[in-house]
Write a protein that holds these residues in place. Structure first.
Motif, PDB file in Angstrom:
ATOM      1  N   THR A 412       0.703  -1.140   0.122  1.00 29.67           N
ATOM      2  CA  THR A 412      -0.091  -0.078  -0.022  1.00 29.67           C
ATOM      3  C   THR A 412       1.021   1.193   0.058  1.00 29.67           C
ATOM      4  O   THR A 412       1.780   1.498   0.894  1.00 29.67           O
ATOM      5  N   PRO A 413       0.800   2.070  -0.872  1.00 32.11           N
ATOM      6  CA  PRO A 413       1.634   3.466  -0.869  1.00 32.11           C
ATOM      7  C   PRO A 413       1.508   4.226   0.325  1.00 32.11           C
ATOM      8  O   PRO A 413       0.320   4.243   0.708  1.00 32.11           O
ATOM      9  N   VAL A 414       2.575   4.533   0.959  1.00 30.99           N
ATOM     10  CA  VAL A 414       2.665   5.490   1.972  1.00 30.99           C
ATOM     11  C   VAL A 414       2.445   6.760   1.410  1.00 30.99           C
ATOM     12  O   VAL A 414       3.002   7.205   0.660  1.00 30.99           O
ATOM     13  N   GLU A 415       1.652   7.640   2.168  1.00 23.27           N
ATOM     14  CA  GLU A 415       1.322   9.053   1.866  1.00 23.27           C
ATOM     15  C   GLU A 415       2.781   9.918   2.042  1.00 23.27           C
ATOM     16  O   GLU A 415       3.498   9.905   2.817  1.00 23.27           O
ATOM     17  N   PRO A 416       2.783  10.312   0.851  1.00 22.74           N
ATOM     18  CA  PRO A 416       4.157  11.381   0.423  1.00 22.74           C
ATOM     19  C   PRO A 416       4.367  12.225   1.630  1.00 22.74           C
ATOM     20  O   PRO A 416       3.446  12.909   2.166  1.00 22.74           O
ATOM     21  N   ASN A 427       9.991   6.388  -3.618  1.00 20.47           N
ATOM     22  CA  ASN A 427       8.766   6.066  -3.042  1.00 20.47           C
ATOM     23  C   ASN A 427       8.793   5.129  -2.240  1.00 20.47           C
ATOM     24  O   ASN A 427       9.645   4.214  -2.101  1.00 20.47           O
ATOM     25  N   VAL A 428       7.667   5.045  -1.188  1.00 17.64           N
ATOM     26  CA  VAL A 428       7.432   4.019   0.010  1.00 17.64           C
ATOM     27  C   VAL A 428       6.261   3.396  -0.010  1.00 17.64           C
ATOM     28  O   VAL A 428       5.306   4.180  -0.129  1.00 17.64           O
ATOM     29  N   TRP A 429       6.283   2.000   0.118  1.00 18.18           N
ATOM     30  CA  TRP A 429       5.061   1.290   0.322  1.00 18.18           C
ATOM     31  C   TRP A 429       4.876   0.760   1.770  1.00 18.18           C
ATOM     32  O   TRP A 429       6.087   0.118   2.182  1.00 18.18           O
ATOM     33  N   GLU A 430       3.945   0.431   2.331  1.00 19.66           N
ATOM     34  CA  GLU A 430       3.688  -0.316   3.459  1.00 19.66           C
ATOM     35  C   GLU A 430       3.189  -1.864   3.109  1.00 19.66           C
ATOM     36  O   GLU A 430       2.744  -2.054   2.122  1.00 19.66           O
TER      37      GLU A 430
END
Length: 715
Positions: A412-416, A427-430
């Motif tokens: 799930t994308p992490v909010e920028p 970019n980061v995902w959980e």
């Protein structure tokens, strides 16, 4: 940590409990505790690195303070008056070194992702200090005697399986790094390591210099054959470098490879090819040949102190291959078929060139160009046409789909802005469990090439899973060097680059799936840890991925079934090139370390060895010796580059287990065994035994030969 690898930075915190360890560290550094890089991570997800606040000016002080704390703590472990036990010796080594470990995460970013002249100067000053630091730990006699006592007791009364594995790995690491030497030999051992650390640093900086400074600029009339997307990207890179109106071909594989494949400008192809394969070999201040010769001499001398005949014998003793002879035997089994296939490929290319009236003999800078033409002729397959369906964003979704089917993971994308990053491209995902929603960790992706970033693709962790002092989540990262598209354009990649993207994600899944208790067990055996990532490459070509995620970047239409059929039909095309360029580097790595390095001339050795091997003149090694960073910027792959081939034998055999299963590559039972035996255990069990548990037998080479379209010898 020393338990992971003595040749990497090693860190300790010596007090008996984690709480008192933290208190001691704070007390020791009260006056200097403001250095950000030493601080415990705060924020969401159990704390994350403060990448947005790190500063290169803090790195030297942080490293020096961290080493100072660690050495004091080492003494506390070594001089504990209590009788040595697993808990008061090994366990304390496992939970030690939080401060310096945190610093190294930032150090790794500055080194690999965000290098600069300022950092390289600091790195050069730190290299000998780090070597001294490691030697003070690996040669700490009281510490080793405590470790030895625990090890010897465990040979009489075995510990729990995971504890026994940790003890044996840690003890072997000390032993392999000179802990049993007499004081005089230990002194020389440390001197050699210190000298090598500076040589490795210089080697890396020389390669990076040549990658940054050899750029080929094209005019508008020199773009024939290149795709619109590539041209726009090259224009943007040139503009960023202050060359408006020009088109830049940078000295990296991601830029060089497509240029050599499609450009009709033969002289420019030669120039770009020469720039790339001459990195570290330009007879200037950044030439690496003398550095390599000195590295080889020092490595041989160092292992000679411990009684080994050569570096390869020392290195391979704890690998799956066990001996250089076993590794060479595997490579020798494949090499004849590989160069025979190259001869066939060159004959096809030469015939096509002749039929076109090109009046040339195929040279190395022609191989990719004419191979692509042969591919079109034989299979009616255009690589650039395929590329239109390989969008980076969609491929990222394909990674997540594969992880969901095999590992039950959800990304799930992490909010920028909610998780700090070191560059706007990251970019980061959980990562969570799809069924329970349980948090597993974070996945960072740094996809694009830029100045100061080392070439290639790699995976790393900022925090690994353990359950030692409470369960920890995983912070894992994938790093690539895709060429950033022009604004508004999709990032399109080649099939080979897409395969590499899956490969590196395999490493990340290996990190996320860990179920080990002790930090040491998150390590791995080099000729085994590439296996899991090479295996994951196979899911790129599954129907489920192709049908869902390969869509045209302009129309959104799915890739036609006819084009998919061509891709699969051509799957073993150009295997002569791919296998030979890799194997030549792997064989060269081994032969360099088996040779007598006295008065060795690297250029002559490389040339004569390739001649003895009957290396086809139409292609080079994948990594020529002067820029072979795997082997000469450190020791991780030294005499171990063969490991990709060793791992590929395991990969091909394991892939056939899925092919034979009722559910194919998404068969639930085989996938469960994949995770249980090949991913989750990490290094908590012997790799050969882990593979036997998965497959029911040892791996066989025949599957590899079938995969590459090579003849399988009859028994």
């Amino acid at each position: 940590m020393i338990a992971k690898n003595l040749l990497k930075p090693v860190i300790f915190c010596a007090l008996i409990t984690a709480a008192s360890c933290k208190d001691s560290a704070k007390e020791t550094t009260t006056s200097k505790s403001e250095n950000l890089l030493l601080q415990a991570w705060t924020g969401p997800y159990d704390g994350v690195p403060a990448f947005d606040k790190m500063n290169v000016t803090d790195i030297k002080e942080a490293m020096e303070i961290g080493m100072e704390i660690s050495l004091k703590d080492t003494e506390a472990i070594a001089n504990n008056p209590a009788a040595p036990t697993f808990e008061n010796t090994i366990a304390e080594m496992e939970r030690s070194g939080a401060e310096l470990d945190r610093v190294f995460k930032y150090y790794g970013i500055f080194s690999s992702n965000m290098s600069s002249p300022e950092f390289r100067e600091i790195q050069g000053k730190l290299a000998p200090k780090l070597s001294d630091y490691r030697s003070k730990i690996s040669q700490n006699e009281p510490l080793f005697q405590r470790l030895k006592a625990v090890y010897e007791a465990s040979q009489i009364t075995p510990l729990e399986a995971d504890q026994q594995r940790v003890v044996e790995l840690v003890y072997k690491g000390f032993e392999m790094n000179g802990a049993n030497l007499d004081p005089e030999k230990k002194k020389r051992y440390a001197e050699i390591n210190k000298a090598l650390s500076s040589l490795y640093n210089d080697f890396s900086n020389h390669v990076l210099h040549d990658e940054e400074n050899y750029v080929t600029y094209l005019n508008k009339d020199q773009l024939d054959g290149l795709s619109d997307g590539f041209i726009k990207s090259a224009a943007k890179i040139a503009s960023d470098k202050g060359q408006d109106g020009k088109y830049a071909i940078t000295n990296t594989r991601s830029s060089m490879d497509p240029f050599l494949t499609y450009s009709t400008e033969r002289e420019l192809r030669k120039q770009v090819w020469t720039n790339y394969y001459a990195r570290g070999d330009n007879n200037d201040d950044n030439d690496n040949k003398e550095i390599i010769a000195e590295i080889l001499k020092l490595r041989k001398e160092r292992v000679g102190l411990m009684g080994y005949e050569n570096y390869a014998a020392w290195r391979l003793q704890d690998r799956m291959a066990k001996t250089p002879e076993n590794a060479i035997a595997l490579m020798d089994a494949v090499w004849p078929a590989a160069i025979a296939r190259v001869a066939e490929e060159v004959a096809d290319m030469q015939a096509l060139a002749n039929s076109n009236g090109d009046n040339i003999a195929i040279e190395p800078w022609d191989y990719r160009f004419y191979a692509e033409k042969v591919r079109k002729q034989k299979y009616d397959l255009d690589s650039d046409e395929v590329k239109q369906y390989l969008q980076l964003d969609k491929l990222t979704e394909a990674l997540f789909y594969t992880a969901g089917r095999l590992f039950n993971y959800k990304f799930t994308p992490v909010e920028p802005g909610s998780v700090p990053v070191f560059h706007e491209d990251v970019n980061v995902w959980e990562v969570t469990d799809k069924t329970t929603g349980a948090h597993i960790g974070l996945w960072y992706l740094d996809p694009f090439a830029r100045e100061g970033k080392r070439s290639g693709a790699w995976a790393t962790t900022y925090r690994s899973h353990t359950t030692f002092d409470g369960k920890t989540n995983v912070l894992a990262s994938n790093n690539s060097n895709f060429v950033k598209a022009a604004p508004g354009e999709a990032v399109l990649v080649s099939w080979d680059d897409a395969t590499t993207f899956f490969h590196e994600f395999g490493h990340a899944l290996h990190f996320f799936s860990s179920n080990v208790k002790y930090p040491t067990l998150n390590g791995g055996v080099r000729d085994y840890t590439e296996f899991q990532s090479q295996l994951l490459e196979r899911w790129l070509s599954t129907d489920e991925v192709i049908n869902q995620f390969l869509v045209h970047n302009k129309t959104g239409e799915p890739i036609p079934a006819s084009l998919v059929a061509k891709i699969k039909k051509a799957s073993s095309f150009n295997q002569g090139f791919g296998t030979t360029e890799y194997l030549a580097s792997a064989i060269m790595d081994m032969k360099l370390h088996l040779a007598n390095p006295t008065n060795i001339d690297i250029a002559t050795f490389e040339r004569e060895t390739l001649a003895e091997m009957k290396m086809p003149k139409e292609l080079p090694m994948r990594h020529r010796t002067p820029h072979f960073s795997h082997v000469f910027s450190g020791e991780g792959y030294a005499t171990a580059y063969y490991g990709y081939m060793w791992a590929d034998v395991l990969t091909s055999d394991a892939a056939e287990a899925f092919k034979e299963a009722p559910g194919g590559f998404y068969d639930e039972n085989v996938a469960n065994k994949l995770v249980k035996y090949l991913f989750a255990p990490r290094n908590s069990m012997d790799p050969a035994e882990a593979f036997r548990q998965f497959r029911g037998r040892d791996a066989k080479i025949e599957a590899l030969l079938r995969d590459r379209g090579f003849p399988v010898p009859k028994k």
